[in-house]
Design an enzyme around this catalytic site. Structure first.
Site, PDB file in Angstrom:
ATOM      1  N   ASP A   1     -33.035 -75.162  10.891  1.00  0.00           N
ATOM      2  CA  ASP A   1     -33.841 -74.074  10.339  1.00  0.00           C
ATOM      3  C   ASP A   1     -34.131 -73.052  11.443  1.00  0.00           C
ATOM      4  O   ASP A   1     -34.529 -73.430  12.558  1.00  0.00           O
ATOM      5  CB  ASP A   1     -35.159 -74.616   9.773  1.00  0.00           C
ATOM      6  CG  ASP A   1     -35.989 -73.538   9.110  1.00  0.00           C
ATOM      7  OD1 ASP A   1     -35.717 -73.213   7.943  1.00  0.00           O
ATOM      8  OD2 ASP A   1     -36.916 -73.000   9.766  1.00  0.00           O
TER       9      ASP A   1
ATOM     10  N   ASN B   1     -37.361 -60.990   9.973  1.00  0.00           N
ATOM     11  CA  ASN B   1     -36.900 -60.063   8.935  1.00  0.00           C
ATOM     12  C   ASN B   1     -37.883 -58.915   8.750  1.00  0.00           C
ATOM     13  O   ASN B   1     -37.484 -57.752   8.615  1.00  0.00           O
ATOM     14  CB  ASN B   1     -36.731 -60.818   7.614  1.00  0.00           C
ATOM     15  CG  ASN B   1     -35.285 -60.926   7.166  1.00  0.00           C
ATOM     16  OD1 ASN B   1     -34.412 -60.262   7.712  1.00  0.00           O
ATOM     17  ND2 ASN B   1     -35.036 -61.753   6.181  1.00  0.00           N
TER      18      ASN B   1
ATOM     19  N   HIS C   1     -33.947 -56.164   7.180  1.00  0.00           N
ATOM     20  CA  HIS C   1     -33.039 -57.122   6.560  1.00  0.00           C
ATOM     21  C   HIS C   1     -31.613 -57.041   7.105  1.00  0.00           C
ATOM     22  O   HIS C   1     -30.902 -58.054   7.134  1.00  0.00           O
ATOM     23  CB  HIS C   1     -33.035 -56.931   5.040  1.00  0.00           C
ATOM     24  CG  HIS C   1     -34.300 -57.402   4.388  1.00  0.00           C
ATOM     25  ND1 HIS C   1     -34.601 -58.734   4.244  1.00  0.00           N
ATOM     26  CD2 HIS C   1     -35.352 -56.707   3.877  1.00  0.00           C
ATOM     27  CE1 HIS C   1     -35.792 -58.852   3.647  1.00  0.00           C
ATOM     28  NE2 HIS C   1     -36.261 -57.638   3.420  1.00  0.00           N
TER      29      HIS C   1
ATOM     30  N   ASP D   1     -29.705 -60.236   8.432  1.00  0.00           N
ATOM     31  CA  ASP D   1     -28.373 -60.682   8.015  1.00  0.00           C
ATOM     32  C   ASP D   1     -27.461 -60.899   9.221  1.00  0.00           C
ATOM     33  O   ASP D   1     -26.697 -61.875   9.276  1.00  0.00           O
ATOM     34  CB  ASP D   1     -27.741 -59.662   7.067  1.00  0.00           C
ATOM     35  CG  ASP D   1     -28.395 -59.648   5.694  1.00  0.00           C
ATOM     36  OD1 ASP D   1     -29.195 -60.557   5.408  1.00  0.00           O
ATOM     37  OD2 ASP D   1     -28.105 -58.718   4.914  1.00  0.00           O
TER      38      ASP D   1
ATOM     39  N   GLU E   1     -32.519 -69.471   5.393  1.00  0.00           N
ATOM     40  CA  GLU E   1     -32.267 -69.563   6.829  1.00  0.00           C
ATOM     41  C   GLU E   1     -32.005 -70.991   7.289  1.00  0.00           C
ATOM     42  O   GLU E   1     -32.103 -71.303   8.469  1.00  0.00           O
ATOM     43  CB  GLU E   1     -33.443 -68.979   7.629  1.00  0.00           C
ATOM     44  CG  GLU E   1     -34.742 -69.743   7.508  1.00  0.00           C
ATOM     45  CD  GLU E   1     -35.642 -69.283   6.360  1.00  0.00           C
ATOM     46  OE1 GLU E   1     -36.859 -69.489   6.464  1.00  0.00           O
ATOM     47  OE2 GLU E   1     -35.112 -68.721   5.371  1.00  0.00           O
TER      48      GLU E   1
END
Length: 307
Positions: free
Chosen positions: A177, A185, A190, A194, A221
């Site tokens: 994780d 984010n 975003h 990504d 994630e």
């Protein structure tokens, strides 16, 4: 079932009790792939599970388990259900063809064997199999990161759990994780999020280097790595390796207390307790991940007991 590598030589399995027939068929298809053989239905099924062939050429008449029963058992085996089976038979007539198709065969090669017929039918079904594998591979990939997706992970984990019930080695699993990813984010946007996911995914996939290891995006994630034939201590060392590799990327993360992107890892390993056993090992690795995050993140935790 999970996708296989596409750029490799085909694996052809011949199951026939006649050595002369095996030699003849092998000669006909020797340049079309790696040829393997078994002389009985039961040993042929065991070999197929280990080999994972691209096509099976199966004699109808064999002692013990005949070809029809062997084919039925192959099609009931999850790992083999998509492998095309071609019957080699001296039988003709509608009833025999219906019986063969009902057992799961895709085609028939009549005896006496003709090299052009054998080659044409094997080539046709190898081509169809390759095209199907390519479509399956696309369906098993995560659109953002390019690594395997949750569907591929679930299918492969189930296969590995079943396989490890039959073999002595333990099965390992790591769940990864990204720490403080939501704040990342929110702060960077975003697009940056990504890009971060893609970099971490590539790092994890490149870390899964042993045969049979498979990295996948588990969701959001979170990522997961299947570790076949891996002891608990080995799984823990793999988790530590992942943590160090992500730190070495030195991806900035101003909102994190570490100043960079880090990951927490939960690992578990053991013999699947039941046929399948996928839920148990996931739960064990997930609980270990929770402990890693509760202990301060940026670390690996080993499940408290085997699966």
């Amino acid at each position: 079932m999970a996708a296989r590598p596409l750029e490799r030589e085909a694996k052809i399995l011949i199951i026939d009790d006649s050595p002369s027939s095996i030699r003849l068929v092998s000669h006909f298809v020797r340049d079309m792939g790696n040829v393997h053989f078994a002389t009985r239905g039961d040993s042929g099924i065991r070999m197929a599970i280990e080999l994972m062939p691209d096509i099976i050429l199966l004699d109808v008449e064999m002692p013990g388990i005949d070809g029809l029963e062997t084919c039925s058992l192959i099609k009931k085996t999850p790992e083999l259900m998509d492998v095309p089976v071609i019957f080699i038979t001296a039988y003709t007539g509608v009833d025999h063809e219906v019986a063969g198709l009902s057992a799961g065969a895709v085609d028939f090669i009549p005896k006496p064997l003709s090299e052009p017929i054998v080659r044409a039918r094997v080539k046709t079904h190898l081509t169809l199999k390759r095209q199907g594998d390519q479509l399956l591979e696309l369906a098993m990939r995560d659109g953002l990161t390019g690594i395997h997706n949750r569907r591929a992970f679930d299918e492969q984990l189930l296969i590995e759990c079943r396989r490890h019930r039959r073999t002595p080695g333990p099965l390992g699993l790591a769940i990864v994780d990204i720490d403080y990813f939501k704040p990342f984010n929110d702060f960077y946007g975003h697009q940056a999020g990504d890009a971060c996911l893609r970099q971490i995914a590539l790092c994890i996939e490149e870390s899964a280097r042993r045969p049979g290891e498979m990295a996948a995006r588990y969701g959001g994630e979170e990522f997961a790595v299947i570790l076949p034939n891996t002891e608990r201590e080995e799984a823990c060392r793999f988790g530590e390796f992942l943590v160090e590799r992500v730190r070495a990327l030195a991806l900035p993360h101003e909102i994190s207390s570490f100043g960079m992107v880090t990951v927490s890892v939960g690992v578990a390993a053991g013999k699947p307790a039941i046929d399948g056993g996928n839920n148990e090992i996931v739960a064990a690795a997930d609980a270990a991940l929770y402990r890693a995050k509760a202990a301060g993140r940026n670390r690996v935790m080993l499940a408290e007991s085997g699966t």
